[in-house]
Design a protein around this motif. Structure first.
Motif, PDB file in Angstrom:
ATOM      1  N   GLY A  14       0.823  -1.218   0.000  1.00  0.00           N
ATOM      2  CA  GLY A  14       0.000   0.000   0.000  1.00  0.00           C
ATOM      3  C   GLY A  14       0.853   1.262   0.000  1.00  0.00           C
ATOM      4  O   GLY A  14       0.578   2.213  -0.741  1.00  0.00           O
ATOM      5  N   LYS A  30      -6.788  -1.039  -0.814  1.00  0.00           N
ATOM      6  CA  LYS A  30      -7.583  -2.266  -0.820  1.00  0.00           C
ATOM      7  C   LYS A  30      -8.390  -2.393  -2.106  1.00  0.00           C
ATOM      8  O   LYS A  30      -8.382  -3.439  -2.756  1.00  0.00           O
ATOM      9  N   PHE A  31      -9.078  -1.330  -2.477  1.00  0.00           N
ATOM     10  CA  PHE A  31      -9.925  -1.362  -3.670  1.00  0.00           C
ATOM     11  C   PHE A  31      -9.087  -1.413  -4.944  1.00  0.00           C
ATOM     12  O   PHE A  31      -9.438  -2.102  -5.897  1.00  0.00           O
ATOM     13  N   LEU A  34      -7.922  -4.936  -5.509  1.00  0.00           N
ATOM     14  CA  LEU A  34      -9.002  -5.843  -5.914  1.00  0.00           C
ATOM     15  C   LEU A  34      -9.380  -5.651  -7.382  1.00  0.00           C
ATOM     16  O   LEU A  34      -9.790  -6.598  -8.046  1.00  0.00           O
ATOM     17  N   THR A  46      -3.142  -9.178  -3.437  1.00  0.00           N
ATOM     18  CA  THR A  46      -4.266  -8.300  -3.116  1.00  0.00           C
ATOM     19  C   THR A  46      -4.170  -7.745  -1.702  1.00  0.00           C
ATOM     20  O   THR A  46      -5.055  -7.021  -1.272  1.00  0.00           O
ATOM     21  N   GLU A  47      -3.100  -8.071  -0.987  1.00  0.00           N
ATOM     22  CA  GLU A  47      -2.947  -7.610   0.397  1.00  0.00           C
ATOM     23  C   GLU A  47      -2.170  -6.297   0.446  1.00  0.00           C
ATOM     24  O   GLU A  47      -0.993  -6.275   0.114  1.00  0.00           O
ATOM     25  N   ARG A  48      -2.831  -5.240   0.889  1.00  0.00           N
ATOM     26  CA  ARG A  48      -2.157  -3.937   0.954  1.00  0.00           C
ATOM     27  C   ARG A  48      -1.022  -3.937   1.969  1.00  0.00           C
ATOM     28  O   ARG A  48      -0.095  -3.156   1.864  1.00  0.00           O
TER      29      ARG A  48
END
Length: 75
Positions: A14, A30-31, A34, A46-48
């Motif tokens: 992130g 997060k968005f 995804l 997909t894990e920030r």
């Protein structure tokens, strides 16, 4: 491949996305992850909070980065 310098042991995915202006704030990570294909060492992530260390490779679209530890790098 673009070298992305860090001055600590790791940076989260992130934080990396924000530092490279793919997102405007950490809350968007997060968005973004995804809805977009972001790869760390050739694996879709997909894990920030995924920790990126020296030598890791991150790719998004045509952009490819190599995480490089440099204690002199500014954060």
């Amino acid at each position: 491949m673009i070298k992305f310098k860090i001055n600590s042991e790791f940076i989260t995915l992130g934080q990396f996305l924000k530092a490279n202006s793919y997102i405007g704030s950490g809350g968007e990570a997060k968005f973004f992850l995804l809805e977009n294909d972001v790869f760390v060492n050739r694996e879709k992530r997909t894990e920030r909070g995924k920790k990126l260390y020296n030598g890791d490779q991150v790719s998004y679209g045509k952009d490819e980065y190599l995480i490089v530890y440099d204690k002199k790098a500014s954060s």
